[in-house]
Design a protein around this motif. Structure first.
Motif, short mmCIF file in Angstrom:
data_model
loop_
_atom_site.label_atom_id
_atom_site.label_comp_id
_atom_site.label_asym_id
_atom_site.label_seq_id
_atom_site.Cartn_x
_atom_site.Cartn_y
_atom_site.Cartn_z
N ASN A 1 0.69 -1.22 0.29
CA ASN A 1 0.03 0.13 -0.15
C ASN A 1 0.72 1.38 0.28
N GLU A 2 1.95 1.49 0.69
CA GLU A 2 2.51 2.11 0.71
C GLU A 2 3.96 2.58 -0.73
N GLN A 3 4.55 1.01 -0.75
CA GLN A 3 5.27 1.03 -1.44
C GLN A 3 7.21 1.38 -0.39
N ASP A 4 6.73 1.28 0.65
CA ASP A 4 7.35 1.42 1.63
C ASP A 4 9.03 0.19 1.61
N PHE A 5 9.18 -0.20 0.95
CA PHE A 5 10.47 -1.49 1.20
C PHE A 5 11.31 -1.09 1.77
N ARG A 6 12.35 -0.49 2.28
CA ARG A 6 13.03 -0.24 3.19
C ARG A 6 12.62 -0.67 4.18
N LEU A 7 12.01 0.15 4.52
CA LEU A 7 11.04 -0.54 5.94
C LEU A 7 10.34 -2.24 6.56
N ALA A 8 9.92 -2.30 5.15
CA ALA A 8 8.98 -3.90 4.55
C ALA A 8 10.74 -4.25 5.49
N ALA A 9 11.01 -4.41 3.95
CA ALA A 9 12.63 -5.82 4.63
C ALA A 9 13.28 -5.49 5.75
N THR A 10 12.98 -4.15 5.96
CA THR A 10 13.78 -4.42 7.56
C THR A 10 13.22 -5.59 8.63
N ILE A 11 11.83 -4.88 8.52
CA ILE A 11 11.04 -5.21 9.70
C ILE A 11 11.59 -6.81 9.36
N GLY A 12 11.31 -7.19 7.71
CA GLY A 12 11.63 -8.82 7.46
C GLY A 12 12.56 -9.44 7.98
N ILE A 13 13.72 -8.30 8.43
CA ILE A 13 15.34 -8.83 8.58
C ILE A 13 14.40 -9.57 10.59
N LEU A 14 14.44 -7.92 10.75
CA LEU A 14 14.08 -8.43 12.20
C LEU A 14 12.77 -9.37 12.63
N VAL A 15 11.69 -9.81 12.53
CA VAL A 15 10.68 -10.82 12.01
C VAL A 15 12.11 -12.00 11.78
N PHE A 16 13.09 -12.21 11.24
CA PHE A 16 13.96 -13.69 10.95
C PHE A 16 14.04 -14.41 12.29
N ILE A 17 14.84 -12.67 12.54
CA ILE A 17 15.51 -13.15 13.79
C ILE A 17 15.16 -13.23 14.88
N VAL A 18 14.19 -12.67 15.41
CA VAL A 18 13.06 -13.11 16.11
C VAL A 18 12.91 -14.61 16.24
N VAL A 19 12.42 -15.28 14.67
CA VAL A 19 11.10 -16.02 14.59
C VAL A 19 12.56 -17.66 14.69
N ALA A 20 13.96 -17.31 14.49
CA ALA A 20 14.70 -18.23 14.40
C ALA A 20 15.14 -17.76 15.64
N THR A 21 15.69 -17.52 16.64
CA THR A 21 16.38 -17.32 17.22
C THR A 21 15.73 -18.06 18.70
N PHE A 22 14.36 -18.28 18.52
CA PHE A 22 13.22 -18.82 18.92
C PHE A 22 13.13 -20.16 19.28
N SER A 23 12.87 -20.27 17.52
CA SER A 23 13.08 -21.98 16.86
C SER A 23 14.07 -22.65 17.29
#
Length: 432
Positions: A393-415
């Motif tokens: 919706n916002e074409q804010d790909f920089r923030l979307a990619a940043t959030i994706g990396i942070l989510v991956f870090i959280v999920v990978a660490t917990f797993s």
């Protein structure tokens, strides 16, 4: 010859009789040199800045019109840069193989043996290393369609690629860790939104996981209880929800619970229990999505726990009864430990899945209700739905990619931590 092999790939193999293999190495080197000369070197040069010339217009005196001068496209530069880097890595691997195979051929000749011919190598590859043949094509596909796009998306988090920097009209460039600083502490509104949604995401994942688990286990215990008739029929009623596509169930549920939906109409007009509509997807949105998740999640837990209950040895229950254990004690000492031992990996997988549970949130509330306190997000948004909104919706790909990396870090660490701490992993021989 050994020194020549460092500069001309395949020369040492060809010198010791492996001409076909040497020719393949030489052709690969020539192709790579041509690729770098006409394509790759320029890609790497532009990759440093993601483009140097923006698209612009100039006045054509002869034609008396503005002509558009095409500039660099940062998106294309980034893609080709990644492809070039991957090609360089592949060439380095091939180069090391060339050195090793040349050394191996030299050792065989020194030992009085004859290096294998190309036909013998193919025979060995087909019979003794058939797994390599089978896995080569899937591995190439994995690199092309998974690894490279993943690298591309990760690199976006280190750029300023957003609505204001859209190629080909505008270039975007590298900004280092600015996006991570902005979303964690530098930008108060962004950081408040991120941590607020993170708290709700973790709360949602815990409640959604354990409510489904406890509800499914309780239902399975009830249906499997001795004396309950028509067990198969009761299971079938609940399993029907699995047969219906999840998105259909969620969209129907969304319509039923709308302000003017069937539930509110019945409660107001037919039963007269309420004077105004209950805002299921407004004030009570978070509670409603948790209940909606029960509808689509409990049947899966029911099936899993039912299968486990049927495999608990009956002798354990009989021994417990002889020792005077009641139903509650039997559940605490036999059923629950056995169930947790078997299903803990499933629980962890469900928790990770709920952290990224896009369907339930997006198909029911789409992240709403919206609020001015959060940046481009609603009260029920998870990190994954916020990421989607920012990107689409916002074409804010920089923030979307940043959030994706942070989510991956959280999920990978917990797993990684949770799977390594599993009791069922450490005590595999128990309950067998």
């Amino acid at each position: 010859m050994a020194i020549l092999n460092f500069f001309v790939m395949g020369s040492r193999c060809a010198y010791y009789g492996q001409r076909a293999k040497g020719a393949l190495f030489f052709v690969a080197q020539v192709v790579f040199i041509l690729f770098m000369a006409f394509f790759g070197a320029n890609n790497l040069l532009l990759f440093r800045t993601l483009g140097a010339t923006e698209q612009h217009t100039v006045w054509d005196e002869a034609l008396q019109i503005n002509r558009v001068i095409r500039g660099d496209n940062s998106m294309i530069v980034l893609i080709f840069g990644v492809l070039t880097i991957v090609a360089c890595i592949a060439f380095i691997v091939l180069y090391v193989m060339n050195i090793r195979m040349g050394n191996k051929a030299a050792r065989m000749v020194a030992a009085g043996e004859s290096p294998p011919s190309f036909k013998e190598d193919l025979y060995t590859l087909w019979h003794d290393k058939y797994h390599v043949v089978l896995l080569t094509l899937p591995t190439i596909g994995l690199v092309l369609f998974t690894v490279i796009p993943l690298i591309f998306m990760i690199l976006m988090a280190f750029t300023n690629f957003d609505r204001m920097n859209q190629p080909p009209g505008r270039l975007f460039t590298w900004v280092g860790l600015d996006n991570f600083r902005e979303i964690t502490y530098a930008n108060p509104r962004l950081s408040n939104t991120f941590f607020s949604i993170l708290r709700w995401t973790l709360t949602w994942a815990v409640i959604a996981t354990f409510s489904n688990y406890i509800g499914g286990m309780a239902l399975a215990l009830f249906i499997n209880k001795k004396g309950i008739r028509f067990k198969a029929m009761w299971r079938s009623f609940f399993v029907v929800t699995i047969a219906v596509p999840q998105f259909v169930s969620l969209l129907v549920l969304r319509q039923l619970l709308n302000d003017n939906g069937t539930v509110n109409v019945i409660l107001m007009n037919y039963l007269g229990w309420i004077d105004e509509p209950i805002r299921f997807w407004g004030t009570h949105a978070r509670t409603t999505v948790l209940l909606a998740n029960l509808w689509v999640g409990i049947p899966f837990t029911l099936l899993i726990t039912t299968g486990i209950l049927m495999n608990i040895p009956e002798e354990l229950y009989e021994s417990a009864k002889l020792d005077g254990a009641g139903p509650i004690m039997t559940f605490r000492k036999i059923t629950l430990p056995y169930m947790l031992f078997i299903t803990t990996p499933y629980l962890i997988s469900q928790f990770v899945g709920n952290l990224n549970n896009f369907n339930v949130i997006w198909l029911t509330t789409a992240g709403q209700p919206l609020t001015l306190e959060l940046y481009q997000a609603g009260r029920t948004d998870l990190l994954i739905t916020w990421l989607y909104s920012l990107a689409v919706n916002e074409q804010d790909f920089r923030l979307a990619a940043t959030i994706g990396i942070l989510v991956f870090i959280v999920v990978a660490t917990f797993s990684l931590i949770s799977f390594n701490l599993l009791a069922s992993r450490k005590r595999e021989e128990e309950f067998s």
